[in-house]
Design a protein around this motif. Structure first.
Motif, PDB file in Angstrom:
ATOM      1  N   ARG A 417       0.686  -1.173  -0.019  1.00 24.46           N
ATOM      2  CA  ARG A 417      -0.095  -0.017   0.112  1.00 24.46           C
ATOM      3  C   ARG A 417       0.858   1.257  -0.024  1.00 24.46           C
ATOM      4  NH1 ARG A 417      -4.986  -1.933   4.077  1.00 24.46           N
ATOM      5  NH2 ARG A 417      -6.083  -2.994   2.466  1.00 24.46           N
ATOM      6  N   GLY A 418       2.411   1.354   0.216  1.00 25.28           N
ATOM      7  CA  GLY A 418       2.929   2.244   0.243  1.00 25.28           C
ATOM      8  C   GLY A 418       2.924   3.237   1.530  1.00 25.28           C
ATOM      9  N   GLU A 419       2.075   2.827   2.447  1.00 27.03           N
ATOM     10  CA  GLU A 419       1.962   3.419   3.781  1.00 27.03           C
ATOM     11  C   GLU A 419       1.957   2.723   4.850  1.00 27.03           C
ATOM     12  OE1 GLU A 419      -2.554   4.487   3.958  1.00 27.03           O
ATOM     13  OE2 GLU A 419      -1.266   5.495   2.459  1.00 27.03           O
ATOM     14  N   VAL A 420       2.159   2.898   6.121  1.00 26.45           N
ATOM     15  CA  VAL A 420       2.123   2.327   7.066  1.00 26.45           C
ATOM     16  C   VAL A 420       0.307   1.886   7.332  1.00 26.45           C
ATOM     17  CG1 VAL A 420       2.174   2.240   9.797  1.00 26.45           C
ATOM     18  CG2 VAL A 420       3.822   3.134   8.555  1.00 26.45           C
ATOM     19  N   THR A 421      -0.118   0.723   7.486  1.00 21.09           N
ATOM     20  CA  THR A 421      -1.322   0.299   7.301  1.00 21.09           C
ATOM     21  C   THR A 421      -1.757  -0.935   8.160  1.00 21.09           C
ATOM     22  OG1 THR A 421      -3.102  -0.284   5.620  1.00 21.09           O
ATOM     23  CG2 THR A 421      -1.087  -1.161   5.617  1.00 21.09           C
ATOM     24  N   ASP A 422      -3.243  -0.812   8.546  1.00 22.33           N
ATOM     25  CA  ASP A 422      -3.590  -1.812   9.331  1.00 22.33           C
ATOM     26  C   ASP A 422      -3.957  -2.937   8.187  1.00 22.33           C
ATOM     27  OD1 ASP A 422      -5.075  -3.837  10.615  1.00 22.33           O
ATOM     28  OD2 ASP A 422      -6.312  -2.537  11.908  1.00 22.33           O
ATOM     29  N   HIS A 423      -3.106  -4.300   8.268  1.00 22.59           N
ATOM     30  CA  HIS A 423      -3.372  -5.213   7.181  1.00 22.59           C
ATOM     31  C   HIS A 423      -4.387  -6.151   7.296  1.00 22.59           C
ATOM     32  CE1 HIS A 423      -1.395  -6.610  10.952  1.00 22.59           C
ATOM     33  NE2 HIS A 423      -1.708  -7.983  10.505  1.00 22.59           N
ATOM     34  N   ARG A 424      -5.094  -6.218   8.470  1.00 21.44           N
ATOM     35  CA  ARG A 424      -6.094  -7.022   8.673  1.00 21.44           C
ATOM     36  C   ARG A 424      -7.065  -7.380   7.579  1.00 21.44           C
ATOM     37  NH1 ARG A 424      -7.365  -5.765  14.769  1.00 21.44           N
ATOM     38  NH2 ARG A 424      -7.214  -3.720  14.037  1.00 21.44           N
ATOM     39  N   ASP A 425      -7.518  -6.325   6.763  1.00 19.15           N
ATOM     40  CA  ASP A 425      -8.402  -6.452   5.961  1.00 19.15           C
ATOM     41  C   ASP A 425      -8.204  -7.002   4.471  1.00 19.15           C
ATOM     42  OD1 ASP A 425      -6.763  -4.405   5.099  1.00 19.15           O
ATOM     43  OD2 ASP A 425      -8.512  -2.938   4.348  1.00 19.15           O
ATOM     44  N   MET A 426      -6.603  -7.208   4.689  1.00 18.19           N
ATOM     45  CA  MET A 426      -5.922  -7.863   3.407  1.00 18.19           C
ATOM     46  C   MET A 426      -5.800  -9.494   3.688  1.00 18.19           C
ATOM     47  SD  MET A 426      -2.959  -5.115   2.846  1.00 18.19           S
ATOM     48  CE  MET A 426      -2.454  -5.877   1.755  1.00 18.19           C
TER      49      MET A 426
END
Length: 427
Positions: A417-426
């Motif tokens: 995603r190119g950013e710090v992200t909450d991965h749980r939806d992936m």
């Protein structure tokens, strides 16, 4: 059984009592411990001079010494090449057979783990601060300096002060997308980087028993960032199964007494705990990942590697997440497995192809970007999402660079995603 006075011993105290031949030891006591395993990496080159200056002519037990070069592999500077040459010469002159040189190499702690060099009840020492990782075997494993190591190589013994112990009791269950890395970051947020200075951190509770050995390695590894002398998990059937075919010497499993005295008790409830992230510029600057993700922090580089989180389980998890996708435009993604054995397994499973198809760079095993000395340094003001263990100023290169410490899955999600992200939806 507990001593007659009713004051039991912690796991670390039990191990150090065994190492010193004493019935019991107490915090603050100085003991002379018999070392079960000594490990050196490149810093071990600084041990050779003091070893000879002490008048030593041979190593006390060549079968109990492991050398693993890992920080600059293959040598990327003249200085690193000189360190490697010093170690090769020393190993040859002192008949040390267990030298993990280029081609057999790996991060030293992973080499010890996957080859069964440290077993329950051991006192293990190494010339790297993250030697604490091997406490997951039910051992006291700790980092020491080169002069101390010289004495160990010559005598097989070392003076140690018995640490007091912080007990971390963990209950509840890890939720979807929440990992052992998130747990240890949560603990770091509680204890802080100086809260366990020269103490033992003893993990207990049903949630710890539920962790796999690789997960236990992760939580013991980062007790170093708490300032701890060691981090320990009591051995159980998972430990014995892990070591069943690889243990290099007999096990001496030990356990804390029911009435052991702890300096402090920290309770952690995993139920409902979100993924965590350590923000710049300290591993204890811990916040919930969803909160940080809402700030949409762009990243320039992503690093999946280090002794903390670059085992085959971590790389499989990352590969499953990125398969068929691409690294975000403008992001550099570096994957560095923790050992050559893991690299070979990745090759067999097709994981390397998955990462390179996505636009990542998959390197040979090395500490690499984690310590800012080999492959993947950061320029001023660049931002990195990393599965490693430290994010102090200058850790990965320029002191102005910013590093966010995450679980392996969250790290890979940042690359996508190119950013710090909450991965749980992936997931």
């Amino acid at each position: 059984m507990s001593p007659a006075n009713g004051h039991g011993q912690t796991l670390a105290e039990k191990v150090l009592a065994r190492a010193s031949g004493a019935e019991r030891v107490v915090p603050g006591e100085i003991i002379e411990g018999n070392v079960d395993l000594a490990m050196m990496h490149e810093q071990g080159a600084q041990t050779v001079g003091p070893f000879h200056q002490m008048g030593a002519e041979k190593v006390w037990d060549p079968e109990r010494v492991v050398i693993a070069i890992d920080h600059w592999v293959p040598a990327s500077t003249e200085g690193a090449a000189i360190l490697h040459r010093i170690l090769r010469k020393f190993a040859a002159e002192t008949n040390l057979p267990h030298f993990y040189d280029v081609g057999r190499h790996g991060i030293c702690h992973q080499i010890l783990a996957e080859n069964g060099w440290v077993v329950p009840g051991d006192l293990a020492v190494g010339t790297d601060s993250h030697t604490n990782m091997l406490g997951a075997m039910g051992a006291v494993a700790t980092g020491i300096g080169p002069t101390e190591m010289a004495a160990v190589l010559a005598l097989g013994r070392l003076w140690l002060k018995v640490p007091s112990t912080i007990q971390v009791r963990v209950h509840g269950e890890l939720g979807k997308g929440v990992t052992a890395k998130d747990l240890v970051l949560r603990v770091l947020g509680e204890i802080k980087t100086t809260g366990a200075t020269y103490k033992s951190v003893e993990y207990t509770g049903p949630a710890i028993a539920a962790l796999s050995m690789p997960e236990r390695f992760t939580i013991c590894n980062m007790t170093t960032e708490m300032g701890a002398k060691c981090g320990v998990v009591a051995p159980d059937e998972k430990t014995f199964d892990y070591l069943a075919k690889i243990a290099k010497h007999p096990m001496h499993p030990l356990y804390a007494d029911a009435d052991a005295e702890y300096e402090r008790v920290v309770d952690i409830d995993l139920d409902g705990m979100p993924p965590m992230v350590a923000c710049p510029y300290s591993p204890d600057n811990v916040r919930p990942l969803p909160e940080v993700a809402a700030e949409h922090i762009k990243v320039d580089q992503v690093f999946l590697g280090s002794c903390t989180n670059a085992r085959i389980e971590d790389i499989r998890e990352g590969a499953a997440l990125i398969k068929g996708l691409q690294v975000a435009k403008g992001v550099r993604f570096i994957v560095s497995p923790a050992s050559t054995k893991i690299y070979d397994q990745c090759l067999k499973e097709g994981l390397i192809q998955i990462f390179t198809d996505a636009g990542a760079v998959f390197t040979n095993s090395s500490c690499n970007a984690c310590f800012g000395g080999n492959q993947g340094l950061l320029a001023p003001d660049e931002v990195c999402a990393s599965s490693s263990n430290r994010n102090f100023p200058g850790r990965m290169g320029a002191k102005e660079a910013r590093i966010y410490l995450l679980s392996p899955a969250a790290t890979v999600a940042a690359a996508i995603r190119g950013e710090v992200t909450d991965h749980r939806d992936m997931l």
